[in-house]
Every structure is written in structure tokens, then in C-alpha cells.
Design an enzyme around this catalytic site. Structure first.
Site, PDB file in Angstrom:
ATOM      1  CG  HIS A 227      -1.936  -1.085   1.156  1.00  0.00           C
ATOM      2  ND1 HIS A 227      -2.657  -1.499   2.240  1.00  0.00           N
ATOM      3  CD2 HIS A 227      -2.349  -1.841   0.121  1.00  0.00           C
ATOM      4  CE1 HIS A 227      -3.474  -2.471   1.868  1.00  0.00           C
ATOM      5  NE2 HIS A 227      -3.289  -2.702   0.588  1.00  0.00           N
ATOM      6  CD  GLU A 230       4.171   5.581  -6.744  1.00  0.00           C
ATOM      7  OE1 GLU A 230       5.026   4.746  -6.431  1.00  0.00           O
ATOM      8  OE2 GLU A 230       3.562   5.547  -7.826  1.00  0.00           O
ATOM      9  CG  HIS A 353      -6.715  -3.751  -7.832  1.00  0.00           C
ATOM     10  ND1 HIS A 353      -5.543  -3.090  -7.556  1.00  0.00           N
ATOM     11  CD2 HIS A 353      -7.200  -3.183  -8.959  1.00  0.00           C
ATOM     12  CE1 HIS A 353      -5.337  -2.157  -8.484  1.00  0.00           C
ATOM     13  NE2 HIS A 353      -6.334  -2.188  -9.335  1.00  0.00           N
ATOM     14  CB  THR A 404       6.507  -2.138  -7.748  1.00  0.00           C
ATOM     15  OG1 THR A 404       7.265  -1.930  -8.921  1.00  0.00           O
ATOM     16  CG2 THR A 404       5.896  -3.476  -7.784  1.00  0.00           C
ATOM     17  CG  MET A 405       8.208   2.205  -3.506  1.00  0.00           C
ATOM     18  SD  MET A 405       8.649   1.541  -1.916  1.00  0.00           S
ATOM     19  CE  MET A 405      10.017   0.493  -2.328  1.00  0.00           C
ATOM     20  CB  SER A 409       0.993   3.897 -12.102  1.00  0.00           C
ATOM     21  OG  SER A 409       1.640   3.596 -10.892  1.00  0.00           O
ATOM     22  CG  HIS A 428      -3.936  -6.343  -9.433  1.00  0.00           C
ATOM     23  ND1 HIS A 428      -3.137  -7.389  -9.821  1.00  0.00           N
ATOM     24  CD2 HIS A 428      -3.638  -6.135  -8.123  1.00  0.00           C
ATOM     25  CE1 HIS A 428      -2.405  -7.792  -8.797  1.00  0.00           C
ATOM     26  NE2 HIS A 428      -2.679  -7.048  -7.765  1.00  0.00           N
TER      27      HIS A 428
END
EC number: 6.5.1.8
Length: 505
Positions: A227, A230, A353, A404-405, A409, A428
Site C-alpha cells: 500500500h 504516490e 482489485h 510497484t514503488m 503506473s 491489476h
């Protein structure tokens, strides 16, 4: 007698460059076939996992994803096929990234909590702003700090939005409507949520006292694990028409992505249901290939209780994302010394998701009412679908794919082809390639943080040890995943975003 790898391969054949079929017989009792979507790089990962399992090198107690897709195809009442999306990886019962639909009119059909996952309505929300990267760059560190200060983060984090037991009951029942009434949401936020941010079958009485106790302090908090919140900038626009409808009109535009779920409350709802269903399975003589696939007939008391409790946990997650939206708007307003409204901090969309829901789909030429389980997969309805907001009728539903971090995206849109092939479902996110424990062993958290800093990403993390688990190296490449869905035609790329600041549990 276990089969060797070459025996297993006889049950798999390639339908086209992005899709493989799993034939009946791959695992016992398959009612329908399985399919999974991959490109060359992802295909290699899937087959390596199967090969390792045949050698007896299982992944932390989970079966390989292909076997899990097969076992889901053996559940009573499943229709059409069991579907693995490109980010599929092994999980509890269902693989994460496996979706399946069950016929509501079949008395044998089941609901399985493993097909939704423990983090019920884990999902993503995307906000846009009228700011440009050049506006944010000079105050990036301040902004990251302001968000970190405003949003409570981490495993045991407690919320700042005042809430007593009565508020929680109402939030579980009302979802975003509760946030709206309490002044934590804008009226138009609701239009841009899947289900309009409220599942109507929710019944707070089906959520155990223990689950409520876990949920009460955690509202409006960002969990740990995958979680994050961003601050992102638009890096590429693939579909200008769709992007404009979403209020995105140029590269460099600043957005905020919030990725969070139902925290401890959803986890407890799932755990409680699994216990109740194990008993129900004995009573109703339901046989499954893997005991993690505990399930109950949809119409049984256990099945209905779970669906009502799951809906309440889903509502909790929407309230949670609404609360974090409120806190994000506050943080931005404070740093830029203006109002959220003047910054155009509107919700583009909010998707789930991990959820199961009742939908109408055409199967073999007939319209049927189905219970669609989406675990680690996203609803992606096509243009003109009655369940999507007016603004998106011509573009198709926006689909939010969190990388991911520290990786990019995407925003995709739903297609008609996805409606026929995957029940209006797409990927997702990136999907794990390394287990959490393996990531901790193989990666050093300082390296991960340094790498993000080198990329010019401001980062605020509550628990550094969790950083390795979420490092980009632990995941499949999100661009591979998104391109596979795009090439297969089950969703289309609209926008690519890259992070400039990450706030993490």
C-alpha cells in the site's frame, strides 16, 4: 503418482501469442478449461514456476499459479473458464490475478473467500491536479512530508478521522455516502467510484466484533505491504480523447495515486468466513482440490453471510480511500496555500482489485447473472456499459494499474473484447516475481532507497524493512503486464504515469 514436467505440458497449448489454454485433466474434476494471458517474458516465469514445482521446489506452501487456475476451474458452478491475467502469481486458494465467474442460478454454484483475497476491496484511486511537474519539483520534499504527516501509515497505524463504534456501523453500511455526509468527500467523488463507492448488500451485522475492533482505529490509514500513496506525473498519453475525458491534457501534469484496502477489518472478515465455510463444506459435501479453496454455496447461509460481510468490508475500504483523499487534499492545500478546489484535486476514478460481485454477462449467447470473483484483477467495462459514469460512457471505464514503488503506473480503458473474453476484467498491477521473504533475503533496503533517490523520487517510509519486499526487483515488469493486456485486446492503454514522491507504510 505425480506427473513430471513434460507430462504436464501435454495439457497446455498456446491459443495465440498472448494466451495459453489449460486443458481439462491438468488437475482433477475441471468443469471448464483454464486460460492465462502472457507475453514471452511473463510466459517464461509461469513455466519456470511449474517446472520448479514438478521438482518439488514449491513456493512457500502455495501451488504454482497454473495449478491454482486449474483448481479454480474445478469449483462447482463455474462458467466459461478460469482466467489468469498477466500479473498472475500464486496466492491463498486462488492465484492473485485469477478471476472466475459462477452462475447465480445454479444451486451448486459457490462463493470462495480465497477468490476475493484477505484484503477485501484493496484498490486504487487516482486524483488529478492542475499543477505541473515544475510547480511541484521545488516543494517536492515538503509535499511528501506534508502527506506523510497527514496520512497515518504503517502496520499498526491509527486514523486521525474521529470515529466511534456507531460511526463505524454507518460507514460499513454506507461507504462513500458516509464520507460525503461527514464532509470528508465531494459529491462528485462518488460518481467516479466503482459501485459508486457503496455496495448495497452490505450488512454490518455480518462483520464480527473482532473485525470491527480491528477496523475502528485504522480508518483513513495507509496499510503496510504493497500500500502506498504516490505523487505522480503524466509521462505519456496513448489515447488523447480518453485522457481529456479524465481531465488529463498534457505530459508533466501532476496526479496522486492512493493504493489501500480494508486493513485488519477485511482480513478478519475473510478469516471468519473461511472458518464457517469449512464446516459448511462438510455439511453440503462440497469437494475441492485444495483446502485453501474453502467455499460455500452462494445461496447457503454461510455464502450469504460472507457476501454481506464482504460488501461491508468493501464499503470500509472506500471510506478509507475517501478519508485519505481528504487528507491528501488538505496536505496539498497547505503546501500550495490555496484550496483543494483551486488545485482541481478531483477523483479520476477509484477501482477495486479484490472483490466479488453480481453482474450480468453474456455466456454462450445467453445473458446470465453471475457472481464474478476478481482477485488481483480489475473490472474493465467497455464504452456504453450502464454501470459506468456518464463522463466515461464514450471512452470505457478507466482502469487504474499501480506499478510497484518507484516504477510507472498506467491508466487503461475497458473494451468490448474484454467483456466477451474475460467478463470485463483486466490486470491489476505488476504481480510478484519473488516472495516477500525471498525479497528480504536478497535485497538490501538501503540500496532500494538509494536507487529511488537516484531516480529523483522523494520517499517517506514508516517501516524501512518492508521496502525490500516492495522493491521493483520483487515484481514482474508492469509494462510487460499492461502491454500483454493491450495486445490481447482486453484493455487499452490511455496514460502512463511516473512517480516523483512515494509515501509508504
Amino acid at each position: 503418482m505425480s506427473r513430471n514436467y513434460n507430462d504436464e505440458l501435454q495439457f497446455l497449448d498456446k491459443i495465440n501469442k498472448n494466451c495459453w489454454r489449460i486443458k481439462k485433466g491438468f488437475v482433477p474434476n475441471m468443469q471448464v478449461e483454464g486460460v492465462f494471458y502472457v507475453n514471452d517474458a511473463l510466459e517464461k516465469l509461469m513455466f519456470e514456476e511449474l517446472r520448479n514445482a514438478c521438482r518439488g521446489g514449491g513456493v512457500g506452501g502455495f501451488l504454482p499459479a497454473m495449478k491454482q487456475i486449474g483448481n479454480v476451474a474445478a469449483l462447482p458452478g463455474i462458467v466459461h473458464r478460469s482466467i489468469g491475467l498477466p500479473d498472475v502469481h500464486s496466492g491463498y486458494g486462488f492465484a492473485i490475478g485469477n478471476m472466475a465467474a459462477f452462475d447465480m442460478n445454479d444451486p451448486e454454484a459457490v462463493v470462495s473467500p480465497g477468490g476475493v483475497g484477505f484484503d477485501i476491496n484493496c484498490g486504487v484511486r487516482l486524483l488529478r491536479t492542475n499543477l505541473d511537474e515544475s510547480d511541484v519539483q521545488p516543494v517536492k520534499e515538503q509535499l511528501a512530508q506534508a502527506m506523510f504527516d497527514h496520512i497515518p501509515v504503517g502496520v499498526g497505524s491509527k486514523g486521525v478521522i474521529p470515529m466511534n463504534a456507531k460511526d463505524l456501523e454507518e460507514a460499513l453500511e454506507m461507504g462513500v455516502d458516509w464520507s460525503l455526509r461527514e464532509g470528508y468527500a465531494w459529491a462528485e467523488d462518488k460518481e467516479h467510484c466503482e459501485e459508486y463507492g457503496r455496495m448495497l448488500q452490505a450488512d454490518p451485522n455480518k462483520v464480527s466484533p473482532r473485525a470491527k475492533k480491528r477496523g475502528l482505529p485504522q480508518l483513513g490509514t495507509l496499510g503496510a505491504g504493497n500500500h502506498y500513496a504516490e505523487i505522480q506525473v503524466v509521462d505519456e498519453i496513448f489515447n488523447e480523447y480518453a485522457a481529456k475525458k479524465m481531465g488529463i491534457d498534457h505530459k508533466g501534469q501532476v496526479c496522486v495515486m492512493i493504493h489501500s484496502g480494508s486493513r485488519g477489518l477485511g482480513h478478519q472478515v475473510a478469516t471468519d468466513a473461511l472458518v464457517a465455510m469449512e464446516k459448511a463444506m462438510k455439511r453440503d459435501k462440497i469437494i475441492v482440490n485444495d483446502r485453501q479453496l474453502a467455499c460455500a454455496r452462494i445461496a447457503s447461509p454461510e455464502g450469504q453471510d460472507y457476501l454481506k460481510g464482504m460488501a461491508a468490508a468493501g464499503n470500509y475500504a472506500w471510506v478509507n480511500r475517501s478519508s485519505m483523499t481528504f487528507l491528501t487534499r488538505q496536505a496539498f492545500a497547505k503546501v500550495f496555500n490555496t484550496t483543494p478546489d483551486d488545485l482541481d484535486l478531483h477523483v479520476i476514478y477509484d477501482v477495486s482489485h479484490n472483490i466479488a460481485k453480481v453482474e450480468q454477462h453474456v455466456v454462450d449467447g445467453k445473458e446470465r447473472t453471475l457472481l464474478v470473483h476478481r482477485k488481483g484483477s480489475t473490472r474493465a467495462f467497455p464504452p456504453h456499459h450502464p454501470l459506468i459514469a456518464v463522463d466515461y460512457q464514450l471512452t470505457g471505464q478507466p482502469v487504474l494499474i499501480g506499478g510497484t514503488m518507484g516504477t510507472c503506473s498506467y491508466v487503461l480503458t475497458g473494451t468490448e473484447q474484454g467483456m466477451t473474453e474475460t467478463f470485463g476484467t483486466t490486470c491489476h498491477g505488476a504481480g510478484r516475481a519473488l516472495s516477500r521473504a525471498k525479497s528480504r533475503r536478497n535485497l538490501d533496503f538501503q540500496d532500494v532507497l538509494d536507487k529511488l533517490a537516484d531516480m529523483g523520487i522523494a520517499i517517506r517510509v514508516a517501516s524501512p524493512k518492508l521496502v525490500m519486499e516492495e522493491a521493483p526487483e520483487s515484481y514482474k515488469n508492469v509494462t510487460d503486464v499492461v502491454n500483454t493486456c493491450h495486445d490481447a485486446g482486453i484493455s487499452k492503454k490511455a496514460i502512463k504515469l511516473r512517480p516523483i514522491a512515494v509515501i509508504k507504510g
